[in-house]
Structures are given as structure tokens and as C-alpha cells.
Design a protein around this motif. Sequence first.
Motif, PDB file in Angstrom:
ATOM      1  N   TRP A 108       0.836  -1.207   0.000  1.00  0.00           N
ATOM      2  CA  TRP A 108       0.000   0.000   0.000  1.00  0.00           C
ATOM      3  C   TRP A 108       0.872   1.259   0.000  1.00  0.00           C
ATOM      4  N   GLU A 109       1.913   1.273   0.835  1.00  0.00           N
ATOM      5  CA  GLU A 109       2.821   2.424   0.876  1.00  0.00           C
ATOM      6  C   GLU A 109       3.414   2.697  -0.497  1.00  0.00           C
ATOM      7  N   LYS A 110       3.874   1.661  -1.158  1.00  0.00           N
ATOM      8  CA  LYS A 110       4.501   1.854  -2.469  1.00  0.00           C
ATOM      9  C   LYS A 110       3.493   2.357  -3.497  1.00  0.00           C
ATOM     10  N   LEU A 111       2.265   1.869  -3.439  1.00  0.00           N
ATOM     11  CA  LEU A 111       1.243   2.359  -4.363  1.00  0.00           C
ATOM     12  C   LEU A 111       0.940   3.836  -4.099  1.00  0.00           C
ATOM     13  N   ASN A 161      -7.849   6.055  -0.108  1.00  0.00           N
ATOM     14  CA  ASN A 161      -7.165   4.808  -0.470  1.00  0.00           C
ATOM     15  C   ASN A 161      -6.911   3.939   0.765  1.00  0.00           C
ATOM     16  N   ALA A 162      -6.707   4.571   1.915  1.00  0.00           N
ATOM     17  CA  ALA A 162      -6.547   3.805   3.156  1.00  0.00           C
ATOM     18  C   ALA A 162      -7.854   3.088   3.493  1.00  0.00           C
ATOM     19  N   GLN A 163      -8.970   3.773   3.273  1.00  0.00           N
ATOM     20  CA  GLN A 163     -10.273   3.153   3.530  1.00  0.00           C
ATOM     21  C   GLN A 163     -10.529   2.010   2.543  1.00  0.00           C
ATOM     22  N   ALA A 164     -10.146   2.205   1.289  1.00  0.00           N
ATOM     23  CA  ALA A 164     -10.287   1.138   0.285  1.00  0.00           C
ATOM     24  C   ALA A 164      -9.377  -0.034   0.636  1.00  0.00           C
ATOM     25  N   TRP A 165      -8.154   0.259   1.090  1.00  0.00           N
ATOM     26  CA  TRP A 165      -7.229  -0.792   1.509  1.00  0.00           C
ATOM     27  C   TRP A 165      -7.847  -1.623   2.618  1.00  0.00           C
ATOM     28  N   GLN A 166      -8.471  -0.954   3.598  1.00  0.00           N
ATOM     29  CA  GLN A 166      -9.088  -1.676   4.719  1.00  0.00           C
ATOM     30  C   GLN A 166     -10.143  -2.670   4.228  1.00  0.00           C
ATOM     31  N   ARG A 167     -10.959  -2.244   3.278  1.00  0.00           N
ATOM     32  CA  ARG A 167     -12.008  -3.133   2.762  1.00  0.00           C
ATOM     33  C   ARG A 167     -11.401  -4.348   2.061  1.00  0.00           C
ATOM     34  N   ILE A 168     -10.384  -4.116   1.228  1.00  0.00           N
ATOM     35  CA  ILE A 168      -9.745  -5.225   0.512  1.00  0.00           C
ATOM     36  C   ILE A 168      -8.993  -6.125   1.488  1.00  0.00           C
ATOM     37  N   GLU A 169      -8.298  -5.505   2.426  1.00  0.00           N
ATOM     38  CA  GLU A 169      -7.524  -6.271   3.413  1.00  0.00           C
ATOM     39  C   GLU A 169      -8.447  -7.189   4.216  1.00  0.00           C
ATOM     40  N   ALA A 170      -9.603  -6.671   4.613  1.00  0.00           N
ATOM     41  CA  ALA A 170     -10.547  -7.470   5.398  1.00  0.00           C
ATOM     42  C   ALA A 170     -11.166  -8.587   4.561  1.00  0.00           C
ATOM     43  N   ALA A 171     -11.404  -8.324   3.291  1.00  0.00           N
ATOM     44  CA  ALA A 171     -12.069  -9.306   2.423  1.00  0.00           C
ATOM     45  C   ALA A 171     -11.140 -10.441   2.004  1.00  0.00           C
ATOM     46  N   GLN A 172      -9.901 -10.113   1.653  1.00  0.00           N
ATOM     47  CA  GLN A 172      -9.016 -11.162   1.138  1.00  0.00           C
ATOM     48  C   GLN A 172      -7.541 -10.913   1.376  1.00  0.00           C
ATOM     49  N   THR A 215       0.558  -1.889 -19.498  1.00  0.00           N
ATOM     50  CA  THR A 215       0.246  -3.148 -20.171  1.00  0.00           C
ATOM     51  C   THR A 215      -1.245  -3.431 -20.010  1.00  0.00           C
ATOM     52  N   PRO A 216      -1.782  -4.389 -20.756  1.00  0.00           N
ATOM     53  CA  PRO A 216      -3.179  -4.768 -20.521  1.00  0.00           C
ATOM     54  C   PRO A 216      -3.425  -5.164 -19.056  1.00  0.00           C
ATOM     55  N   LEU A 217      -2.456  -5.818 -18.422  1.00  0.00           N
ATOM     56  CA  LEU A 217      -2.629  -6.207 -17.032  1.00  0.00           C
ATOM     57  C   LEU A 217      -2.653  -4.985 -16.116  1.00  0.00           C
ATOM     58  N   SER A 218      -1.776  -4.015 -16.345  1.00  0.00           N
ATOM     59  CA  SER A 218      -1.796  -2.812 -15.491  1.00  0.00           C
ATOM     60  C   SER A 218      -3.092  -2.036 -15.697  1.00  0.00           C
ATOM     61  N   LYS A 219      -3.644  -2.081 -16.897  1.00  0.00           N
ATOM     62  CA  LYS A 219      -4.940  -1.433 -17.146  1.00  0.00           C
ATOM     63  C   LYS A 219      -6.038  -2.133 -16.358  1.00  0.00           C
ATOM     64  N   GLN A 220      -6.001  -3.465 -16.316  1.00  0.00           N
ATOM     65  CA  GLN A 220      -7.025  -4.217 -15.572  1.00  0.00           C
ATOM     66  C   GLN A 220      -6.907  -3.976 -14.072  1.00  0.00           C
ATOM     67  N   ILE A 221      -5.683  -4.003 -13.544  1.00  0.00           N
ATOM     68  CA  ILE A 221      -5.485  -3.770 -12.111  1.00  0.00           C
ATOM     69  C   ILE A 221      -5.937  -2.359 -11.759  1.00  0.00           C
ATOM     70  N   SER A 222      -5.582  -1.382 -12.589  1.00  0.00           N
ATOM     71  CA  SER A 222      -6.000  -0.002 -12.370  1.00  0.00           C
ATOM     72  C   SER A 222      -7.518   0.103 -12.319  1.00  0.00           C
ATOM     73  N   LYS A 223      -8.169  -0.530 -13.267  1.00  0.00           N
ATOM     74  CA  LYS A 223      -9.636  -0.508 -13.326  1.00  0.00           C
ATOM     75  C   LYS A 223     -10.228  -1.124 -12.057  1.00  0.00           C
ATOM     76  N   ASP A 224      -9.668  -2.242 -11.622  1.00  0.00           N
ATOM     77  CA  ASP A 224     -10.177  -2.929 -10.436  1.00  0.00           C
ATOM     78  C   ASP A 224      -9.900  -2.134  -9.154  1.00  0.00           C
ATOM     79  N   LEU A 225      -8.741  -1.502  -9.075  1.00  0.00           N
ATOM     80  CA  LEU A 225      -8.441  -0.652  -7.920  1.00  0.00           C
ATOM     81  C   LEU A 225      -9.417   0.521  -7.850  1.00  0.00           C
ATOM     82  N   LYS A 226      -9.668   1.143  -8.985  1.00  0.00           N
ATOM     83  CA  LYS A 226     -10.609   2.272  -9.014  1.00  0.00           C
ATOM     84  C   LYS A 226     -12.009   1.815  -8.619  1.00  0.00           C
ATOM     85  N   LYS A 227     -12.406   0.652  -9.089  1.00  0.00           N
ATOM     86  CA  LYS A 227     -13.713   0.096  -8.726  1.00  0.00           C
ATOM     87  C   LYS A 227     -13.801  -0.130  -7.214  1.00  0.00           C
ATOM     88  N   ALA A 228     -12.663  -0.453  -6.604  1.00  0.00           N
ATOM     89  CA  ALA A 228     -12.610  -0.686  -5.156  1.00  0.00           C
ATOM     90  C   ALA A 228     -12.511   0.617  -4.360  1.00  0.00           C
TER      91      ALA A 228
END
Length: 190
Positions: A32-35, A98-109, A138-151
Motif C-alpha cells: 500500500w505504501e509503495k502504491l 485509499n486507506a479506507q479502500a485498503w481496509q475493505r480489501i484487506e478485510a475481504a481477502q 500493459t493490458p494487465l496494469s490497465k485491468q489492475i488499475s480498473k479494479d483498484l478504481k472500482k474498489a
Amino acid sequence: MERCGWAGNDPIYHAYHDTEWGVPEYDSRALWEKLILDGFQAGLSWITILKKRDNFRKAFAGFDPDVIAGWGEAEVRRLLGDPGIVRHRGKIEATIGNAQAWQRIEAAQGFDRFLWDYVGGVPIQNRFTSLAEVPAETPLSKQISKDLKKAGFRFCGPTIVYAFMQAVGMVNDHLVTCPCHEKVKAIQGR
């Protein structure tokens, strides 16, 4: 063999390149810090962020997302007055969200699992011979970006995400002519 050309001649860059960049990181908080730092780098040079990294860590409570998630306008004003960091209201406010989003993802998985599942838990081993071959996204960085934004994340576009993937070792983009390429390649998963 010589290190990747982007590391230039700055000793700070050399140390970062030789000991951190591309080394697989599996700790949720460190990821999370690096992101967050990559988000602050947007529009600036990475050396600017590296030189201010210790100041960022002090100003942002050691990048503890559980602490930062509860911050509000008083902390935003404090940070906007801190000359040791990049003072950008949008990036500071995004860090809190982003800290609040991190908490949700961290708790879920687990944030680490969320990210590393994209590459099956094992770094992608690229074999670039020149900096010109290394993509900005890359296509993968685009997908991760999209998923992070959705979160709920912000300041995590595909270029920022690809730079993050390189930094945390999700991809090994050390050039094959760099001594770190083989060293990082030898670190296979957790």
C-alpha cells in the motif's frame, strides 16, 4: 554488466535500484505504501519522491492505513503545510480514501493476495534488452488499475500501476544486461 540506465548516477537511485526495485514485496502495508508513493510521483520524478520518502513516512504515520483511514480535514490541512512532502490536496485526500479502500480489501481477502493473484503469486519474468522495450503500461496494469478504481482507489492509473508492479516485483523489468535481473529472477514467489 551494468545496472539499468534509468538509475543514472545518483547514489540514492543506485541504492534503490540495487536493493529494492523489482524485489518481490508481499507485505500488505508495504504494498500500500509503495502504491501511495507512486501516486504522489505522478507528474514528478521518482527521485523527488525517494528524497522525500522519510518525510512522507513521518507525515503519514508510517503509512499505517488503519490510522490514515480515520483522518479528516485537520490532517489534510496539516499535511498541506508540511514542506517535507509533496503538498497536493487531491493526492493527500486520495491517500485517506485509499486507506479506507485498503481496509475493505484487506478485510475481504488481503491486499497482498488481491494484487499477487493477478500474476498467480509469481513475478512475471520479462527479458528486455533496452529501456526502449519496457512498456509504460500493459493490458494487465490497465485491468489492475480498473479494479483498484472500482474498489475506491484514486491516483492509480495504468501507468502508475505498471510502475508500481515494477517496483514491487510483480514484474521483473531489470534489463537482462543488469546484474539485478538474475538476482531478482531467483526470488520465485513467497
